[in-house]
Design a protein around this motif. Structure first.
Motif, short mmCIF file in Angstrom:
data_model
loop_
_atom_site.label_atom_id
_atom_site.label_comp_id
_atom_site.label_asym_id
_atom_site.label_seq_id
_atom_site.Cartn_x
_atom_site.Cartn_y
_atom_site.Cartn_z
N ARG A 158 0.76 -1.25 -0.17
CA ARG A 158 -0.05 -0.23 -0.03
C ARG A 158 0.93 1.21 0.01
NH1 ARG A 158 -2.57 -3.92 2.52
NH2 ARG A 158 -4.77 -4.36 2.02
N ASP A 159 1.91 1.06 0.45
CA ASP A 159 2.95 2.36 0.73
C ASP A 159 4.34 1.70 0.41
OD1 ASP A 159 4.02 4.84 1.01
OD2 ASP A 159 3.66 5.01 2.98
N ASP A 179 6.62 -2.68 1.77
CA ASP A 179 5.46 -1.79 2.31
C ASP A 179 6.17 -1.26 3.62
OD1 ASP A 179 3.25 -0.84 2.27
OD2 ASP A 179 2.18 -2.69 2.65
N ARG A 180 5.75 0.25 3.60
CA ARG A 180 6.46 0.87 4.67
C ARG A 180 6.17 0.24 6.13
NH1 ARG A 180 8.26 6.29 5.30
NH2 ARG A 180 7.37 6.65 3.02
N PRO A 197 10.22 6.97 -0.82
CA PRO A 197 9.09 6.55 -1.25
C PRO A 197 9.48 5.95 -2.71
CG PRO A 197 8.47 8.35 -0.28
CD PRO A 197 10.02 8.19 -0.18
N LYS A 248 4.19 2.60 -6.73
CA LYS A 248 2.98 2.86 -6.17
C LYS A 248 2.04 3.21 -7.21
CE LYS A 248 0.99 5.60 -2.56
NZ LYS A 248 1.07 6.36 -1.32
N ASP A 285 -6.66 3.95 2.26
CA ASP A 285 -5.61 4.79 2.48
C ASP A 285 -4.52 4.26 3.08
OD1 ASP A 285 -5.14 8.37 3.46
OD2 ASP A 285 -3.76 6.97 2.84
N SER A 286 -3.21 4.39 2.60
CA SER A 286 -2.03 3.47 3.38
C SER A 286 -1.89 4.11 4.80
CB SER A 286 -0.78 3.70 2.37
OG SER A 286 -0.24 5.23 2.22
#
Length: 462
Positions: free
Chosen positions: A92-93, A104-105, A133, A138, A154-155
């Motif tokens: 997602r991020d 993913d973050r 990022p 993304k 929303d991430s």
């Protein structure tokens, strides 16, 4: 004839079908076994059934179901390059680490916060922990989701509440720089550091990423000739920040082994506001969770200022001081140091005045394995004090500690048996404890009674 439920969509879809069926089977069992109506399980079961139905209709897996109030994507056919190597889920991020790998973050942050400093995929040591990022991936994920009707939340809601951004790291570096600036800058930075390390565990972890961070934090103290030259609020904020850092398990060894830390904590025990002194004791207690730190702190001479602060008796500091002394004295060498530095006299006096009896009796019981401590207890009126506490207190733990210490004193010094015998004849204190105490207290009390009875029999025989 093909079995019902086997799809033509390849092994990925088959595996996802079996996974959904297993989860559905568990939910049905919960619903059936629950004496009440489990609405949450029913809702989840309905979502699983809908997901199975959509898979059966051989749609592309644009499916989602609620799991612990969080919307998840069933990603049986998600392209591998869109999956996080850690979670195996659609990212997602997506962010890039120092090795160039993408994760993913939220998942890579958890990896880093756990103290890992390597890339999970390549096992290379990360030269830094800044997350950049990956806008290209993304955008590709976003387009893929749009083409297949997948809605990604929303991430931001998938990030830890205390997750750090690049701005947070920039702020951290800026605050450290201010610690070597003007007094007003130092005070502002120290106050902010104190608040951030209290509120955000991940901010504490930042100090473990650089060996120079802690010395920078302490620079206003290390540069002063004496603690009296340091502004009291600044002193307290820095020591409290040090306490906050020590709470983070991965920091304990680093903090204690930073050369100036323990000497500065010892200085803080002797001077400054009572808040500063109390938090210095709390920091030593927290650091002493590691055995290697117990030894380091003991060898540094920290027990003497802790005992001195205990003797002063500030209400705000006593519990932290007592906790630190207790933890440090788990190490035998530190027991000997504490006895040498006057702990028995100070503790026994406090107990006689009925101050913080619970905490201090525990320390006294620990020190009673030292012959020197036992002798001091006998000389300082310890027998009478301990017997009176057994009579007065309703706390089973305190009774147990008292009788255990008495047992040791009396077996070390036969002259104390008369006091115990007089107590037993007048109040029956030992007999009552042998009958109603904890298992350990009963054992120690019975041992004393046996010794008393033998002494009486020997007297009659003579």
């Amino acid at each position: 004839m093909a079995k019902s439920g086997v799809l033509e969509g390849g092994p990925g879809l088959v595996a996802k079908t079996m996974e959904l069926k297993r989860e559905l089977h568990k939910l049905v069992k919960v619903i059936v076994d629950d004496e009440d109506v489990n609405l949450e399980a029913i809702d989840k079961a309905q979502q699983m059934l809908s997901a199975l139905k959509e898979l059966k209709m051989n749609k592309y897996p644009s499916l989602y179901f609620h799991n612990n109030s969080r919307r998840e994507v069933v990603s049986g056919a998600v392209p591998e390059e869109f999956k996080c190597p850690l979670s195996k889920e659609l990212m997602r991020d997506p962010v890039i680490v120092a090795t160039g790998q993408t994760y993913d973050r939220s998942f890579i942050q958890k990896w880093l916060k756990s103290g890992n400093r390597t890339c999970p995929r390549t096992q290379q040591v990360l030269s830094h922990t800044i997350l950049t990022p990956n806008h290209l991936i993304k955008e590709m994920i976003s387009q893929w989701c749009k083409n297949h009707g997948i809605r990604l939340s929303d991430s931001a809601q998938y990030l830890d509440e205390d997750a750090l951004t690049r701005d947070d790291r920039d702020q951290f570096l800026s605050l450290l720089e201010k610690m070597s600036s003007t007094l007003s800058d130092q005070k502002e930075a120290a106050r902010e550091m104190r608040l951030l390390t209290k509120r955000m565990p991940s901010f504490r972890a930042l100090f473990g990423e650089s060996c120079s961070a802690i010395p920078q934090l302490l620079s206003p103290l290390s540069q002063s000739k004496s603690q009296n030259e340091v502004q009291p609020d600044l002193h307290e904020d820095i020591i409290t920040t040090l306490l906050n850092l020590s709470i983070h398990d991965n920091n304990k060894k680093l903090v204690a082994e930073t050369p100036m830390v323990i000497p500065l904590l010892m200085d803080a025990l002797r001077s400054g506001t009572i808040g500063t002194r109390s938090n210095a004791a709390a920091a030593l207690f927290t650091l002493s969770a590691l055995d290697s730190n117990k030894e380091l702190i003991g060898k540094s001479g920290a027990l003497k200022p802790l005992i001195d602060l205990l003797e002063e008796g500030h209400l705000l500091a006593v519990k932290d001081v007592a906790s630190a002394i207790f933890n440090l004295c788990i190490l035998h060498e530190n027991k000997l140091r504490a006895v040498r530095d006057g702990a028995v006299r100070v503790i026994l006096k406090k107990i006689m005045n009925r101050m913080h009896v619970d905490e201090l009796l525990s320390i006294l019981a620990m020190l009673s394995t030292s012959q020197t401590a036992v002798e001091q207890m006998g000389e300082l009126g310890g027998v009478e004090c301990l017997l009176s506490i057994i009579r007065e207190t309703s706390c089973a733990r305190n009774k147990e500690n008292c009788i255990a210490i008495l047992f040791t004193i009396c077996h070390s010094d036969r002259s104390k048996w008369k006091q115990v015998r007089d107590e037993e004849n007048t109040y029956g204190t030992i007999s009552k404890l042998a009958e109603n105490g904890s298992s350990r207290a009963k054992r120690k009390a019975s041992g004393i009674l046996e010794r008393l009875n033998r002494a009486i029999n020997l007297t009659h025989t003579a």
